[in-house]
Design an enzyme around this catalytic site. Sequence first.
Site, short mmCIF file in Angstrom:
data_model
loop_
_atom_site.label_atom_id
_atom_site.label_comp_id
_atom_site.label_asym_id
_atom_site.label_seq_id
_atom_site.Cartn_x
_atom_site.Cartn_y
_atom_site.Cartn_z
N CYS A 180 0.82 -1.15 -0.02
CA CYS A 180 0.00 0.01 0.14
C CYS A 180 0.86 1.18 -0.01
O CYS A 180 0.20 2.42 0.10
CB CYS A 180 -0.92 -0.07 1.15
SG CYS A 180 -2.08 -1.14 1.20
N ASP A 181 2.11 1.23 -0.08
CA ASP A 181 2.91 2.34 -0.17
C ASP A 181 4.32 2.12 -0.70
O ASP A 181 5.43 2.77 -0.07
CB ASP A 181 3.10 2.93 1.28
CG ASP A 181 3.55 4.55 1.14
OD1 ASP A 181 3.12 5.24 0.16
OD2 ASP A 181 4.19 4.93 2.18
N VAL A 182 4.19 1.41 -1.92
CA VAL A 182 5.65 1.37 -2.62
C VAL A 182 5.73 2.60 -3.17
O VAL A 182 4.99 3.19 -4.10
CB VAL A 182 5.16 0.24 -3.73
CG1 VAL A 182 6.56 0.16 -4.69
CG2 VAL A 182 4.92 -1.20 -3.23
N ASN A 186 10.91 4.17 -0.13
CA ASN A 186 10.68 2.50 0.60
C ASN A 186 11.35 1.68 -0.01
O ASN A 186 11.19 0.63 0.33
CB ASN A 186 9.27 2.52 0.73
CG ASN A 186 8.70 3.40 1.59
OD1 ASN A 186 9.10 4.12 2.44
ND2 ASN A 186 7.19 3.44 1.60
N SER A 223 0.90 7.18 -1.11
CA SER A 223 1.56 8.48 -1.61
C SER A 223 0.88 8.98 -3.11
O SER A 223 0.66 8.16 -3.94
CB SER A 223 2.84 8.33 -1.65
OG SER A 223 3.64 7.88 -0.61
#
Length: 322
Positions: A180-182, A186, A223
């Site tokens: 959910c936030d690649v 990260n 994001s």
Amino acid sequence: MGHKKHLDKRLGSVLLDCRHMSLLPSLRDDDPSVKLIRSTIRKVLLDNTSSKSESAPGDASEIFRSKSAVWVCANEKHGTHVVKYTPKVSESIHANEDAQREAALLFSKVLEHPNIIRAFEAFETTSGTYMCLEHAKGGDLLNFMTEVRRGQLYETEARIVAKSVFTAVDFMHKTGYLHCDVKLENVLIMEAYQQIHENSIIKLSDFGFSRRVEDLPNRTMGSLEYAAPELYTGPVRRNSEKSDVWACGVVLYTVIFCEMPFASDDDEDEEIKVPGSTVRRISQRIVHGRPLRFQRAHRRIHPSMPAMELLKEMLDKNAVRR
């Protein structure tokens, strides 16, 4: 200095040798282990000698009440590791909940994989959550591109990065989790290189938004620049495996072209003049537009046909085809 080395060594023992805990433990702030860790980090902040922190040295007594921070701590026995702290009183309403989730998930070893960052220890106190993680000496992918390479990666390097990230995300999906936030920030490079090569170890990090598919909230996570179009327009705007794939496509596109697929040169200026306008504009581009390099070739970067075909499949606005 000898006292400091002694504290560092004890810090390593506290964080790295307590492998018997099967759940994220809860400790009191006056627990000896917590006091030891705090005193070591506090001394590091004031000395600024053998550790690097994202929080500027200052009134160390306030650090553990209101600021999220990451410290790089070293000792002779265990080497270098990262201590990540998130306070209960945080600048973000969801920050502590995300930190607890990430700590429990990583420490449970459910996501143990060669391309996923490791947690050696994690616990919660009455004031915040602590994690001890692997140290990525090469920093994150965004920093590598902007500070080390100052430009795009070669396609051979992009292929290595993509394989590592895609393998990690695929493992998560097969385990029943979404990231959910690649994003570039990260993706971590474990060793300091000037160039990524076949032996480079690339790992995915930051699992605060990660959920089991059946536990996804009825809200969009992630994001702005990496969000799939269905997260802005769909009747049920929830993350899915397909939105993770889209974010992976944005990472690959950015690594190859050294630019975001839906950003423009005037985003920064307009954001300063009209708060919120950049959010609206980028979301509209993601929903209605096409990545710039799908429309117009780059004047000096010419990816291979397989790379372009893969990008078009991953950045397909139709989630079913993606």
